[in-house]
Design a protein around this motif. Sequence first.
Motif, short mmCIF file in Angstrom:
data_model
loop_
_atom_site.label_atom_id
_atom_site.label_comp_id
_atom_site.label_asym_id
_atom_site.label_seq_id
_atom_site.Cartn_x
_atom_site.Cartn_y
_atom_site.Cartn_z
N ASP A 106 0.83 -1.20 0.00
CA ASP A 106 0.00 0.00 0.00
C ASP A 106 0.86 1.25 0.00
OD1 ASP A 106 -2.32 -1.59 0.22
OD2 ASP A 106 -2.06 -1.71 2.41
N GLY A 107 0.27 2.36 -0.42
CA GLY A 107 0.93 3.65 -0.35
C GLY A 107 2.20 3.72 -1.17
N ALA A 108 3.10 4.61 -0.75
CA ALA A 108 4.37 4.80 -1.47
C ALA A 108 5.24 3.56 -1.41
CB ALA A 108 5.12 6.00 -0.89
N TRP A 109 5.20 2.85 -0.28
CA TRP A 109 5.99 1.62 -0.17
C TRP A 109 5.56 0.62 -1.25
CZ3 TRP A 109 10.24 0.68 2.54
CH2 TRP A 109 10.52 1.41 3.70
N GLY A 110 4.26 0.41 -1.38
CA GLY A 110 3.77 -0.55 -2.36
C GLY A 110 4.08 -0.13 -3.78
N THR A 111 3.94 1.18 -4.06
CA THR A 111 4.26 1.67 -5.41
C THR A 111 5.71 1.41 -5.74
OG1 THR A 111 2.58 3.40 -5.19
CG2 THR A 111 4.24 3.70 -6.91
N TRP A 112 6.60 1.64 -4.75
CA TRP A 112 8.02 1.39 -4.99
C TRP A 112 8.30 -0.10 -5.20
CZ3 TRP A 112 12.47 2.76 -6.67
CH2 TRP A 112 13.59 1.97 -6.39
N VAL A 113 7.71 -0.95 -4.38
CA VAL A 113 7.94 -2.39 -4.50
C VAL A 113 7.60 -2.87 -5.91
CG1 VAL A 113 7.07 -4.65 -3.79
CG2 VAL A 113 7.68 -2.96 -2.05
N HIS A 114 6.47 -2.44 -6.43
CA HIS A 114 6.06 -2.89 -7.76
C HIS A 114 6.91 -2.26 -8.86
CE1 HIS A 114 2.85 -5.07 -5.94
NE2 HIS A 114 2.19 -3.99 -5.53
N ARG A 115 7.26 -1.00 -8.70
CA ARG A 115 8.11 -0.34 -9.69
C ARG A 115 9.49 -1.00 -9.73
NH1 ARG A 115 8.36 3.51 -14.03
NH2 ARG A 115 10.60 3.81 -14.30
N TRP A 116 10.07 -1.25 -8.56
CA TRP A 116 11.37 -1.92 -8.49
C TRP A 116 11.32 -3.27 -9.17
CZ3 TRP A 116 12.68 -6.57 -6.21
CH2 TRP A 116 14.06 -6.84 -6.10
N THR A 117 10.27 -4.03 -8.90
CA THR A 117 10.14 -5.36 -9.49
C THR A 117 10.04 -5.28 -11.00
OG1 THR A 117 9.00 -6.14 -7.49
CG2 THR A 117 8.75 -7.47 -9.48
N ALA A 118 9.27 -4.31 -11.50
CA ALA A 118 9.13 -4.16 -12.94
C ALA A 118 10.46 -3.81 -13.60
CB ALA A 118 8.09 -3.08 -13.26
N GLU A 119 11.24 -2.94 -12.97
CA GLU A 119 12.53 -2.57 -13.54
C GLU A 119 13.51 -3.74 -13.48
OE1 GLU A 119 14.00 1.02 -11.79
OE2 GLU A 119 12.35 2.25 -12.55
N GLU A 120 13.52 -4.47 -12.37
CA GLU A 120 14.41 -5.62 -12.27
C GLU A 120 14.03 -6.70 -13.27
OE1 GLU A 120 17.08 -6.26 -10.55
OE2 GLU A 120 17.20 -4.47 -9.30
#
Length: 324
Positions: A106-120
């Motif tokens: 959720d929130g900024a943490w969740g957005t980062w987790v998914h963005r990081w995963t997509a980039e990796e």
Amino acid sequence: MTIAPDRLDGARGQAAWTDTRLLYALEEVVEKELNRHLAIAKEWMPHEYVPWSDGRNFDGVMDGEPWALEQSKVTAIGRTALVVNLLTEDNLPSYHHEIATLFGRDGAWGTWVHRWTAEEGRHGIVMRDYLLTSRAVDPVELERFRMAHMSEGFESDNAHSMLHSVAYVAFQELATRISHRNTGRHSGDPVCDRMLARIATDENLHMVFYRNLLGASFELAPDRTMCAVRDVVTGFRMPGHGMPGFERAAARMALGGIYNLRIHHDDVLQPVLRYLKVLEIGGLGPEGLAAQEELGVFLDGLDGQARRFDERQAAILARRAARG
């Protein structure tokens, strides 16, 4: 939701700064770092880094040409490092599960987790496409290694707390960037070098995100953060440590200048620790101060180990050169 960064130290403070409270306290920092990352990160396409015109069918159902060592354009050390690096990237589902569990969705943490995963995810895509299209490595061996590695599963050494995880990735992302960059330089193939340089750029941005988050953690909970950094640095292992034949491959990569004790000490640990001024932080409680002292002693010992490795590496390379 913001919780005042009141630097609660000592036993009461250590208890007060639970992972949940720290997650909420760091939410604004995560949002700031996420926005900075999105403003800097550049879109890139994996297919543009693959020499598709070099590709041809393999043997099997397509009745093509079987792989042979002489088809590979990369050096022996390049092949070893490329396989290790790709198998490490292949475990992305496990990494995502761990950080999503610790950081939340959720929130900024969740957005980062998914963005990081997509980039990796792009890293594994482009590396595998390059390796198979250019016939850099044995595709059968690569797939068998992947199956064996992922079938074993992955459990992080640092999954027991959010702070340990943040501290670990701050160093690990930099270690991965350097491993990719050195692999490209030693690969003997400019196409491979260009591809891995692109991946390394992503890894560096990820390192900056986590490093800055670690810095904010020191401001909020210096004692707990110092203990986490101490634990991570003294017990650091690369995420691919569980793959088949990792120890032998790591030894080859060390001698080949891809990643070794000297690189780990000088180019991974020291830059992050110096940037955050970890060994200079004052006002620590007894537990944090003890962790800081242990960290300094460990770094001195590691530097000595790296010096001895340098001497052994030079002797081995000299003997190899003498044998022609």
